[in-house]
Design a protein around this motif. Structure first.
Motif, PDB file in Angstrom:
ATOM      1  N   GLU A 205      45.370  29.681  13.207  1.00 35.30           N
ATOM      2  CA  GLU A 205      46.422  29.061  12.388  1.00 35.30           C
ATOM      3  C   GLU A 205      47.110  27.891  13.103  1.00 35.30           C
ATOM      4  N   LEU A 206      47.397  28.088  14.407  1.00 38.02           N
ATOM      5  CA  LEU A 206      48.204  27.085  15.114  1.00 38.02           C
ATOM      6  C   LEU A 206      47.381  26.065  15.895  1.00 38.02           C
ATOM      7  N   ARG A 207      46.146  26.365  16.176  1.00 32.24           N
ATOM      8  CA  ARG A 207      45.349  25.449  16.997  1.00 32.24           C
ATOM      9  C   ARG A 207      44.106  24.935  16.245  1.00 32.24           C
ATOM     10  N   THR A 208      43.197  25.863  15.942  1.00 34.47           N
ATOM     11  CA  THR A 208      41.892  25.436  15.425  1.00 34.47           C
ATOM     12  C   THR A 208      41.998  24.788  14.043  1.00 34.47           C
ATOM     13  N   LYS A 209      42.741  25.429  13.135  1.00 29.32           N
ATOM     14  CA  LYS A 209      42.792  24.919  11.755  1.00 29.32           C
ATOM     15  C   LYS A 209      43.471  23.548  11.651  1.00 29.32           C
ATOM     16  N   PRO A 210      44.662  23.370  12.276  1.00 30.73           N
ATOM     17  CA  PRO A 210      45.261  22.035  12.186  1.00 30.73           C
ATOM     18  C   PRO A 210      44.332  20.939  12.708  1.00 30.73           C
ATOM     19  N   LYS A 211      43.621  21.257  13.766  1.00 24.84           N
ATOM     20  CA  LYS A 211      42.701  20.278  14.346  1.00 24.84           C
ATOM     21  C   LYS A 211      41.570  19.961  13.358  1.00 24.84           C
ATOM     22  N   LEU A 212      40.964  21.021  12.817  1.00 32.18           N
ATOM     23  CA  LEU A 212      39.858  20.822  11.871  1.00 32.18           C
ATOM     24  C   LEU A 212      40.331  20.112  10.604  1.00 32.18           C
ATOM     25  N   ASP A 213      41.543  20.461  10.137  1.00 32.16           N
ATOM     26  CA  ASP A 213      42.076  19.820   8.930  1.00 32.16           C
ATOM     27  C   ASP A 213      42.207  18.316   9.122  1.00 32.16           C
ATOM     28  N   ARG A 214      42.759  17.933  10.288  1.00 33.94           N
ATOM     29  CA  ARG A 214      42.942  16.494  10.551  1.00 33.94           C
ATOM     30  C   ARG A 214      41.593  15.787  10.714  1.00 33.94           C
ATOM     31  N   MET A 215      40.646  16.503  11.310  1.00 36.04           N
ATOM     32  CA  MET A 215      39.307  15.901  11.451  1.00 36.04           C
ATOM     33  C   MET A 215      38.689  15.688  10.069  1.00 36.04           C
ATOM     34  N   LYS A 216      38.859  16.697   9.223  1.00 35.45           N
ATOM     35  CA  LYS A 216      38.243  16.626   7.883  1.00 35.45           C
ATOM     36  C   LYS A 216      38.751  15.412   7.100  1.00 35.45           C
ATOM     37  N   GLU A 217      40.029  15.070   7.328  1.00 32.30           N
ATOM     38  CA  GLU A 217      40.616  13.916   6.621  1.00 32.30           C
ATOM     39  C   GLU A 217      39.863  12.616   6.903  1.00 32.30           C
ATOM     40  N   VAL A 218      39.286  12.504   8.115  1.00 29.89           N
ATOM     41  CA  VAL A 218      38.580  11.253   8.438  1.00 29.89           C
ATOM     42  C   VAL A 218      37.072  11.364   8.191  1.00 29.89           C
ATOM     43  N   ASN A 219      36.642  12.518   7.678  1.00 35.15           N
ATOM     44  CA  ASN A 219      35.269  12.718   7.224  1.00 35.15           C
ATOM     45  C   ASN A 219      34.178  12.383   8.258  1.00 35.15           C
ATOM     46  N   PRO A 220      34.208  13.069   9.396  1.00 33.44           N
ATOM     47  CA  PRO A 220      33.177  12.776  10.416  1.00 33.44           C
ATOM     48  C   PRO A 220      31.839  13.429  10.074  1.00 33.44           C
ATOM     49  N   ASP A 221      30.762  12.882  10.655  1.00 34.32           N
ATOM     50  CA  ASP A 221      29.449  13.521  10.521  1.00 34.32           C
ATOM     51  C   ASP A 221      29.315  14.668  11.514  1.00 34.32           C
ATOM     52  N   ALA A 222      30.075  14.567  12.616  1.00 35.20           N
ATOM     53  CA  ALA A 222      29.981  15.603  13.662  1.00 35.20           C
ATOM     54  C   ALA A 222      31.206  15.554  14.562  1.00 35.20           C
ATOM     55  N   ILE A 223      31.443  16.671  15.237  1.00 36.56           N
ATOM     56  CA  ILE A 223      32.473  16.742  16.274  1.00 36.56           C
ATOM     57  C   ILE A 223      31.745  16.697  17.608  1.00 36.56           C
ATOM     58  N   VAL A 224      32.160  15.797  18.496  1.00 34.90           N
ATOM     59  CA  VAL A 224      31.515  15.712  19.807  1.00 34.90           C
ATOM     60  C   VAL A 224      32.381  16.408  20.849  1.00 34.90           C
ATOM     61  N   VAL A 225      31.755  17.269  21.626  1.00 33.72           N
ATOM     62  CA  VAL A 225      32.455  18.008  22.687  1.00 33.72           C
ATOM     63  C   VAL A 225      31.605  17.959  23.959  1.00 33.72           C
ATOM     64  N   ILE A 226      32.220  18.357  25.061  1.00 26.42           N
ATOM     65  CA  ILE A 226      31.433  18.622  26.274  1.00 26.42           C
ATOM     66  C   ILE A 226      31.657  20.076  26.681  1.00 26.42           C
ATOM     67  N   CYS A 227      32.822  20.642  26.361  1.00 22.53           N
ATOM     68  CA  CYS A 227      33.158  21.996  26.801  1.00 22.53           C
ATOM     69  C   CYS A 227      32.482  23.060  25.919  1.00 22.53           C
ATOM     70  N   PRO A 228      31.698  23.955  26.514  1.00 18.75           N
ATOM     71  CA  PRO A 228      31.021  24.980  25.703  1.00 18.75           C
ATOM     72  C   PRO A 228      31.970  25.970  25.032  1.00 18.75           C
ATOM     73  N   ALA A 229      33.125  26.239  25.658  1.00 18.46           N
ATOM     74  CA  ALA A 229      34.069  27.177  25.036  1.00 18.46           C
ATOM     75  C   ALA A 229      34.709  26.527  23.802  1.00 18.46           C
ATOM     76  N   CYS A 230      35.078  25.263  23.906  1.00 21.72           N
ATOM     77  CA  CYS A 230      35.627  24.545  22.749  1.00 21.72           C
ATOM     78  C   CYS A 230      34.561  24.435  21.654  1.00 21.72           C
ATOM     79  N   HIS A 231      33.325  24.166  22.071  1.00 17.35           N
ATOM     80  CA  HIS A 231      32.186  24.067  21.150  1.00 17.35           C
ATOM     81  C   HIS A 231      32.099  25.342  20.305  1.00 17.35           C
ATOM     82  N   ASN A 232      32.134  26.469  21.019  1.00 15.67           N
ATOM     83  CA  ASN A 232      32.044  27.772  20.373  1.00 15.67           C
ATOM     84  C   ASN A 232      33.236  27.996  19.433  1.00 15.67           C
ATOM     85  N   GLN A 233      34.432  27.646  19.906  1.00 14.56           N
ATOM     86  CA  GLN A 233      35.642  27.889  19.118  1.00 14.56           C
ATOM     87  C   GLN A 233      35.668  27.032  17.847  1.00 14.56           C
ATOM     88  N   LEU A 234      35.268  25.770  17.962  1.00 15.55           N
ATOM     89  CA  LEU A 234      35.324  24.893  16.788  1.00 15.55           C
ATOM     90  C   LEU A 234      34.274  25.283  15.749  1.00 15.55           C
TER      91      LEU A 234
END
Lengths: 288, 88
Positions: A205-234
């Motif tokens: 509710e406080l971390r993952t969703k707000p981040k994903l919501d804001r990303m969705k607004e800009v309509n990306p084809d992909a999220i780029v990460v380097i951290c495997p834990a963040c990768h898994n969480q997103l």
């Protein structure tokens, strides 16, 4: 370009068990760049920088010291693509150099070795950006990812070491692939991993969703990460929220993007294993 | 509770989510299990089936248990290394 560097590749736990495609991409990319990766023989979990660190600082420190001492014994530095492992080793080295007496007593008594403070630990981004260099990486590219629109999530532990500018290196290397980086305003917000251990609902509710919501607004084809834990969480976050909201944004490691640019196919890398399929993004690039 | 830190709660046991992670670390040497499916995926990709770490090296796993005993992990967390589980 001749780069004669050799590192022990410390993959950690998440990459080998949940993201073998990231390990494969890393091996392909570093192989192309002439970097030899030695195996992390006899090593264990780094250990993890959140829970183990809090539960027993001494156990965390000495386990990290053992992994570091094993690298020292082989005369090799460590390279890790995991933000968490990088954090553990960087913090452990700093502490062991200040006061490593107890750790060395345990290592010496149980394993007949000590931590001498010679081993260095590099984030994969440092090896790519500082040791190899963007121009030498680009020289290995056979294709551009021009047209791919991405958002970047750097991860908290990458941002912790401001003087290393690891986040800038992540941005610069992503830009190198030809991808367009979209800003969404919550780049520095944590993905939610540490909070998941205390309250999964709150973390989403406080971390993952707000981040994903804001990303969705800009309509990306992909999220780029380097951290495997963040990768898994997103990825996990999108799947957990999917009853209320659809995101369907694939999460892709920078190492996969680099491997694609070097001419490897999505199947060579194992991108078919992504939990959120990257097919639309790959189709847009004409790669499937 | 004491006079210097009146709000400090007495430590009883780790939260269950913490326990799961620590249990995995001491049982398999890593926080995630390498399932048969992942091993098969790794082989398909030409990766070593299991990394040469505690995932496949019993000595590495044994080393963690020795460190846990040497640092008295049980006192801090309740984890009994011989039983490979939490006592409290």
């Amino acid at each position: 370009m001749i780069i004669n560097a050799r590192y022990i590749a410390f993959w950690g736990c998440t990459i080998p068990a949940l993201q073998p495609y990231v390990e494969k991409a890393a091996r392909l990319v570093f192989g192309e760049l002439g970097i030899t990766l030695a195996e992390p023989e006899g090593m264990t979990c780094c250990p993890d920088p959140d829970i183990t660190h809090m539960a027993s600082h001494e156990y965390w420190l000495i386990t990290a010291a053992r992994n570091l001492a094993l690298a020292e014994r082989r005369g090799l530095d460590l390279m890790t693509p995991c933000n968490g492992c990088f954090f553990t080793f960087t913090e452990a080295i700093s502490e062991l150099k200040r006061n490593g007496k107890k750790a060395n007593a345990v290592l010496s008594e149980n394993f007949n070795m000590t931590f001498k403070g010679k081993v260095r630990v590099y984030h994969a981004l440092e090896v790519l950006y500082d040791v190899v260099g963007p121009e030498n990486i680009k020289a290995k590219f056979t294709r551009s990812l021009n047209g791919l629109r991405v958002t970047i999530h750097p991860g908290c532990k990458l941002l912790k070491y401001e003087e290393k500018r690891l986040d800038v290196k992540l941005y610069e290397l992503t830009k190198l692939t030809g991808s367009t980086i979209l800003t969404y305003g919550l780049e520095r917000l944590c993905c939610g991993v540490p909070l998941m251990y205390l309250d999964a609902d709150k973390a989403i509710e406080l971390r993952t969703k707000p981040k994903l919501d804001r990303m969705k607004e800009v309509n990306p084809d992909a999220i780029v990460v380097i951290c495997p834990a963040c990768h898994n969480q997103l990825e996990k976050g999108q799947l957990m929220i999917s009853e209320d909201e659809e995101y369907d944004i694939p999460v892709i490691s920078l190492l996969e993007l680099l491997a694609l640019c070097m001419g490897f196919s999505p199947d060579d890398i194992g991108m078919y294993l992504h939990r959120i399929p990257a097919d639309d993004a790959l189709e847009k690039l004409g790669l499937i | 509770m004491n006079e210097i830190h009146p709000l400090r709660k007495r430590f009883r046991s780790l939260p269950s989510s913490f326990k799961g992670l620590l249990r995995s670390e001491l049982r398999i040497g890593h926080i995630y299990e390498l399932t048969d499916l992942t091993v098969s995926d790794r082989e398909d990709l030409g990766l070593p089936s299991k990394p040469p770490t505690a995932y496949s090296d019993p000595n590495a796993l044994e080393a963690l248990k020795r460190i846990a005993k040497a640092t008295n992990l049980k006192k801090d967390t309740g984890f009994d290394v011989d039983k490979l589980d939490f006592e409290w």
